[in-house]
Enzyme design. Structure first.
Site, short mmCIF file in Angstrom:
data_model
loop_
_atom_site.label_atom_id
_atom_site.label_comp_id
_atom_site.label_asym_id
_atom_site.label_seq_id
_atom_site.Cartn_x
_atom_site.Cartn_y
_atom_site.Cartn_z
N SER A 43 0.89 -1.34 -0.04
CA SER A 43 0.05 0.02 0.02
C SER A 43 0.72 1.23 0.03
O SER A 43 0.10 2.40 0.25
CB SER A 43 -0.67 0.07 1.26
OG SER A 43 -1.61 -0.99 1.27
N GLY A 44 2.20 1.05 -0.08
CA GLY A 44 2.98 2.42 -0.05
C GLY A 44 3.78 2.50 1.47
O GLY A 44 4.31 3.56 1.73
N THR A 45 3.91 1.30 1.97
CA THR A 45 4.69 1.12 3.19
C THR A 45 6.40 1.65 3.04
O THR A 45 6.65 2.66 3.98
CB THR A 45 4.65 -0.12 3.59
OG1 THR A 45 3.77 -0.90 3.38
CG2 THR A 45 5.02 -0.60 5.23
N THR A 46 6.79 1.28 2.17
CA THR A 46 8.25 1.58 2.06
C THR A 46 8.32 3.06 1.76
O THR A 46 9.28 3.84 2.44
CB THR A 46 8.81 1.00 0.54
OG1 THR A 46 8.45 -0.30 0.53
CG2 THR A 46 10.26 1.02 0.67
N TRP A 47 7.44 3.92 1.16
CA TRP A 47 7.49 5.38 0.80
C TRP A 47 7.08 5.87 2.19
O TRP A 47 8.03 6.88 2.59
CB TRP A 47 6.45 5.89 -0.25
CG TRP A 47 6.44 7.04 -0.64
CD1 TRP A 47 7.52 8.03 -0.59
CD2 TRP A 47 5.51 7.74 -1.28
NE1 TRP A 47 7.20 9.27 -1.20
CE2 TRP A 47 5.87 9.38 -1.56
CE3 TRP A 47 4.13 7.32 -1.72
CZ2 TRP A 47 5.15 9.87 -2.09
CZ3 TRP A 47 3.43 8.28 -2.44
CH2 TRP A 47 3.88 9.62 -2.80
N HIS A 108 2.31 -4.99 9.90
CA HIS A 108 1.28 -5.11 8.93
C HIS A 108 -0.03 -5.79 9.58
O HIS A 108 -1.01 -6.30 8.93
CB HIS A 108 1.86 -6.29 8.02
CG HIS A 108 2.62 -5.74 6.94
ND1 HIS A 108 2.32 -4.27 6.03
CD2 HIS A 108 3.49 -6.13 5.92
CE1 HIS A 108 3.06 -4.16 5.20
NE2 HIS A 108 3.98 -5.37 5.37
N ARG A 130 -4.26 2.07 0.34
CA ARG A 130 -4.20 2.12 -1.24
C ARG A 130 -5.37 1.52 -1.92
O ARG A 130 -6.12 0.76 -1.28
CB ARG A 130 -2.73 1.57 -1.61
CG ARG A 130 -2.45 1.91 -3.25
CD ARG A 130 -1.33 1.08 -3.78
NE ARG A 130 -0.88 1.66 -4.91
CZ ARG A 130 0.29 1.32 -5.39
NH1 ARG A 130 0.84 0.12 -4.78
NH2 ARG A 130 0.50 1.72 -6.56
#
Ligand code: A3P
Length: 300
Positions: A43-47, A108, A130
């Site tokens: 869902s965009g965790t890294t960002w 998570h 997301r």
């Protein structure tokens, strides 16, 4: 697409992680000033980890030229304790107590399965969601690239069926979102609820929201817009993807770091979905999330 999953505490937990999640719930001791980045996978965790790390550490690392994010992957800087417990990484578990304040960690796990010390303490949670179309495609591309774990082989259509039934790691995705969404409404100082698509479309505004939520000096001192722009540039998709540290090596010897950076777009799902898949997923979104106040942006 999905490793072997076990229905555990109302969510689909990879069988290999059940003992680790149990230990995390039992032994993890949250501090009031901890910050958790929470998400459903892909869902965009890294960002969000990158942005949160830079914002929360702005005073410690004010130079953008030799910032730790240039030499470490966001998942190394903002680790997942549940995986440390699952892989029995005792050294890493011990090192959690020596991390400098504020500790930045991630999860998570669905909200109801978080360790009590997280839900009951004053620590903060930033959740990113997301749209379910892009999340599915991102997961499909990601999990089919993980070679080292024993993943059953699925076709795209079979994986989609499972996704529609909520049977994916940490799923169902709708209850994952709802758990954090409801909490963010009752405890807005505890949970900040973000959308990947909003973050992409007005990054400045949302970086300021994150900074405000964390009481960051960036906001308190009214830092110039250049600082915010530099933060956004440093964490930007192309910049992160091109860093040597994100091109090679793996996390927990399981996931190659480069697989965390694919396209970073809104709407790539259009290249994968048939009309009947679109109809089916749209119906499920309405059925499971209609009336919740959650809406999705599926095109850029
Ligand atoms: P795509 O597969 O659609 O490209 P997660 O971090 O939760 O695993 O999510 C991965 C998704 O976020 C991938 O989406 C990845 O490309 C995208 N992503 C990673 N870093 C990003 C960044 N800095 N900016 C925008 N998107 C990013």
């Amino acid at each position: 697409f999905t490793p072997y999953l076990h229905l555990f505490q109302d969510f689909w937990c990879p069988t290999d992680y059940v003992h680790g999640v149990n230990k995390f719930q039992k032994h993890f001791d949250a501090k009031d000033n901890d910050v958790f980045v929470a998400s459903f996978p892909k869902s965009g965790t890294t960002w969000l980890k990158a942005l949160t790390f830079v914002i929360a550490n702005h005073q410690r690392f004010s130079s953008f030229d030799n910032h730790p994010l240039l030499s470490s992957n966001p998942h190394e800087l903002v680790p997942f304790p549940e995986f440390m417990y699952s892989y029995d990484l005792h050294d890493q578990i011990l090192s959690l107590s020596n991390m400098s304040d504020p500790r930045l960690l991630s999860t998570h796990l669905p909200f109801p399965s978080l360790p009590e010390s997280i839900t009951k303490s004053n620590c903060k949670i930033i959740y990113i969601r997301r749209n379910p179309f892009d999340t599915f495609v991102s997961a499909w591309e990601f999990f089919t690239k993980i070679k080292s774990v024993s993943l059953p082989e699925f076709t795209l259509e079979e994986a989609f069926e499972k996704y529609c039934n909520g049977i994916t790691m940490f799923g169902p995705w709708w209850s994952h979102m709802l758990g954090y969404w409801n909490e963010s409404k009752t405890r807005p100082n505890k949970v900040l609820f973000l959308r990947y698509e909003d973050l992409k479309e007005d990054t400045v505004f949302h970086v300021k929201r994150i900074a405000e939520f964390l009481d960051s000096p960036i906001i308190q001192r009214g830092e110039s817009s250049t600082v915010i722009e530099n933060i956004i540039k440093l964490c930007g998709f192309e910049k992160m993807k091109d860093l040597e540290v994100n091109k090679s090596g793996s996390i927990f010897d399981v996931v190659e770091k480069k697989t965390f950076f694919r396209k970073g777009e809104i709407g790539d799902w259009i290249n994968y979905f048939s009309p009947s898949m679109i109809e089916k997923l749209s119906k499920i979104i309405e059925e499971k999330l209609g009336g919740s106040g959650l809406s999705f942006k599926v095109h850029s």
